[in-house]
Design an enzyme around this catalytic site. Structure first.
Site, mmCIF file in Angstrom:
data_model
loop_
_atom_site.group_PDB
_atom_site.id
_atom_site.type_symbol
_atom_site.label_atom_id
_atom_site.label_comp_id
_atom_site.label_asym_id
_atom_site.label_seq_id
_atom_site.Cartn_x
_atom_site.Cartn_y
_atom_site.Cartn_z
ATOM 1 N N TYR A 99 0.888 -1.161 0.000
ATOM 2 C CA TYR A 99 0.000 0.000 0.000
ATOM 3 C C TYR A 99 0.924 1.209 0.000
ATOM 4 O O TYR A 99 1.875 1.240 0.798
ATOM 5 C CB TYR A 99 -0.858 0.080 1.261
ATOM 6 C CG TYR A 99 -1.684 -1.130 1.587
ATOM 7 C CD1 TYR A 99 -2.301 -1.876 0.597
ATOM 8 C CD2 TYR A 99 -1.863 -1.508 2.919
ATOM 9 C CE1 TYR A 99 -3.068 -2.978 0.928
ATOM 10 C CE2 TYR A 99 -2.629 -2.596 3.253
ATOM 11 C CZ TYR A 99 -3.224 -3.333 2.256
ATOM 12 O OH TYR A 99 -3.976 -4.414 2.588
ATOM 13 N N CYS A 102 1.707 2.654 3.473
ATOM 14 C CA CYS A 102 1.914 1.754 4.611
ATOM 15 C C CYS A 102 3.335 1.967 5.134
ATOM 16 O O CYS A 102 4.301 1.932 4.367
ATOM 17 C CB CYS A 102 1.701 0.319 4.138
ATOM 18 S SG CYS A 102 2.628 -0.927 5.032
ATOM 19 N N PHE A 104 5.305 0.133 6.883
ATOM 20 C CA PHE A 104 6.188 -1.037 6.746
ATOM 21 C C PHE A 104 6.658 -1.189 5.296
ATOM 22 O O PHE A 104 7.796 -1.566 5.034
ATOM 23 C CB PHE A 104 5.467 -2.301 7.216
ATOM 24 C CG PHE A 104 4.905 -2.169 8.607
ATOM 25 C CD1 PHE A 104 5.735 -2.231 9.710
ATOM 26 C CD2 PHE A 104 3.548 -1.951 8.809
ATOM 27 C CE1 PHE A 104 5.229 -2.092 10.995
ATOM 28 C CE2 PHE A 104 3.028 -1.812 10.086
ATOM 29 C CZ PHE A 104 3.871 -1.875 11.189
ATOM 30 N N CYS A 105 5.746 -0.886 4.363
ATOM 31 C CA CYS A 105 6.103 -0.960 2.934
ATOM 32 C C CYS A 105 7.133 0.113 2.609
ATOM 33 O O CYS A 105 8.082 -0.120 1.853
ATOM 34 C CB CYS A 105 4.872 -0.764 2.050
ATOM 35 S SG CYS A 105 3.541 -1.917 2.428
HETATM 36 N N1 LIG Z 1 5.058 -6.767 10.949
HETATM 37 C C1 LIG Z 1 4.606 -6.511 9.616
HETATM 38 C C2 LIG Z 1 3.365 -5.643 9.683
HETATM 39 C C3 LIG Z 1 2.733 -5.473 8.326
HETATM 40 C C4 LIG Z 1 1.364 -4.827 8.448
HETATM 41 O O1 LIG Z 1 0.721 -4.813 9.500
HETATM 42 N N2 LIG Z 1 0.900 -4.327 7.334
HETATM 43 C C5 LIG Z 1 -0.407 -3.776 7.280
HETATM 44 C C6 LIG Z 1 -0.440 -2.590 6.337
HETATM 45 S S1 LIG Z 1 0.320 -1.156 7.019
HETATM 46 C C7 LIG Z 1 -1.348 -4.828 6.693
HETATM 47 O O2 LIG Z 1 -1.083 -5.396 5.667
HETATM 48 N N3 LIG Z 1 -2.451 -5.084 7.360
HETATM 49 C C8 LIG Z 1 -3.402 -5.993 6.781
HETATM 50 C C9 LIG Z 1 -4.121 -6.817 7.762
HETATM 51 O O3 LIG Z 1 -3.763 -6.774 8.944
HETATM 52 O O4 LIG Z 1 -5.039 -7.504 7.352
HETATM 53 C C10 LIG Z 1 5.717 -5.860 8.806
HETATM 54 O O5 LIG Z 1 6.626 -5.269 9.412
HETATM 55 O O6 LIG Z 1 5.720 -5.996 7.576
#
Ligand SMILES: N[C@@H](CCC(=O)N[C@@H](CS)C(=O)NCC(=O)O)C(=O)O
Length: 321
Positions: A99, A102, A104-105
């Protein structure tokens, strides 16, 4: 459209009721939530073109100006150079499922951009997630490296470090590791309460989210208003969950804590950024040009370091439009 609206409203109500919200409830919004900052990220202006480019020496005459420009630019680039891997270590095909805003992205993108590893981006629709239907792991970022799936931003960065940059993982007690953990366990949790602090900031955030994200026309309109309203309430619960009383104070305190950690160095890594610098920069990128990010730069000492990071990370290594 009705389905989206009612599901957003349902979540709003469940969050507003103030009960302990399970992570999956705010997450649906968090995933859209930090989404789509066109002002930040790769599109941020490359300040050094203005600061160190040919215009810097214009008053010295053409020859002098050119000499000055060449000298200052190369001196600058020497100090603030990217660190590309050896060409033979570069993978053929890197695809980031993300995203746009985001945190993390953006952490992964900061790494790929800084190390100049070319990558394609697939923008995932946060409501349908149809672009990652094939994956069992349902969060972003997901990075495909020559067909191998890597999940989770910190794990992705560790893997890339070992595979492409041939770097040994830093020790658990290492300063770099400690601050990377601080980003994942503290800094990211301060962001949402700030960007949804009040109705106008929530709307500003969702304007970015919907303008830059992968949404259908109807989703755009619904998500902008319903999402902003829902996140306004959800962020109140997040504040409770992470023991934040004043969200701006928490953001400023985090920024100051980071500057203290630099302890006078250009970067935590010294004269070059390390993985902690890239992590802090990456997660702050989506909010930098929102009200909260502007306030943060105005009210804390983080601005100079952030500008250095913008310069050194430079242009995006993204290869598709
Ligand atoms: N610990 C993961 C966290 C990733 C994360 O929470 N991403 C969120 C977007 S900011 C997500 O995809 N959430 C989707 C969901 O929880 O269904 C990382 O560092 O990549």
């Amino acid at each position: 459209m009705r389905r989206i609206t009612s599901s957003v409203l349902l979540r709003t109500l469940s969050a507003a009721r103030g009960g302990a919200i399970s992570f999956s409830v705010p997450n649906r919004f968090l995933q859209v939530a930090l989404y789509g900052s066109s002002a930040g990220g790769a599109r941020a202006p490359r300040r050094w073109w203005f600061t160190y480019g040919p215009f810097a020496g214009a008053s010295l005459g053409v020859a002098g100006a050119l000499a000055t420009a060449v000298a200052t630019t190369s001196a600058y680039q020497e100090v603030f150079a990217k660190e590309p891997p050896p060409p033979e270590a570069l993978p053929n095909d890197v695809v980031l499922y993300q995203y746009e805003a985001c945190p993390f992205c953006n952490k992964v993108k900061a790494y790929l951009d800084y190390y100049d590893i070319p990558y394609k981006v697939v923008e995932v629709n946060p409501l349908s997630k149809k672009e990652i239907k094939w994956s069992e792991y349902k969060k972003v970022p997901i990075l495909m490296v020559d067909g191998e799936q890597l999940n989770d931003s910190s794990a992705i960065i560790d893997m890339l470090g070992e595979k492409i940059m041939s770097k040994k993982k830093a020790g658990e007690d290492d300063e770099e590791t400690k601050w990377r953990r601080w980003v994942d366990n503290h800094l990211v949790h301060v962001l949402s309460p700030n960007i949804y602090r009040n109705t106008s900031e929530a709307l500003e955030s969702f304007d970015y989210i919907t303008s830059n994200g992968n949404f259908s026309f109807t989703e755009k309109i619904t998500v902008k208003y319903a999402g902003a309203a829902a996140m306004y309430f959800v962020s109140k619960n997040l504040k409770k969950k992470y023991n934040i009383t004043d969200e701006r104070a928490a953001l400023y305190e985090a920024a100051e804590t980071w500057v203290d950690a630099l302890n006078g160095r250009e970067f935590l890594g010294g004269s070059k950024p390390n993985l902690a610098d890239l992590a802090v920069f990456g997660v702050l990128r989506p909010i930098r040009y929102l009200r909260s990010g502007k306030d943060m730069v105005e009210h804390t000492r983080i601005g100079d370091w952030y500008s250095r990071m913008e310069s050194v990370v430079g242009e995006s290594a993204r290869v598709n439009a």
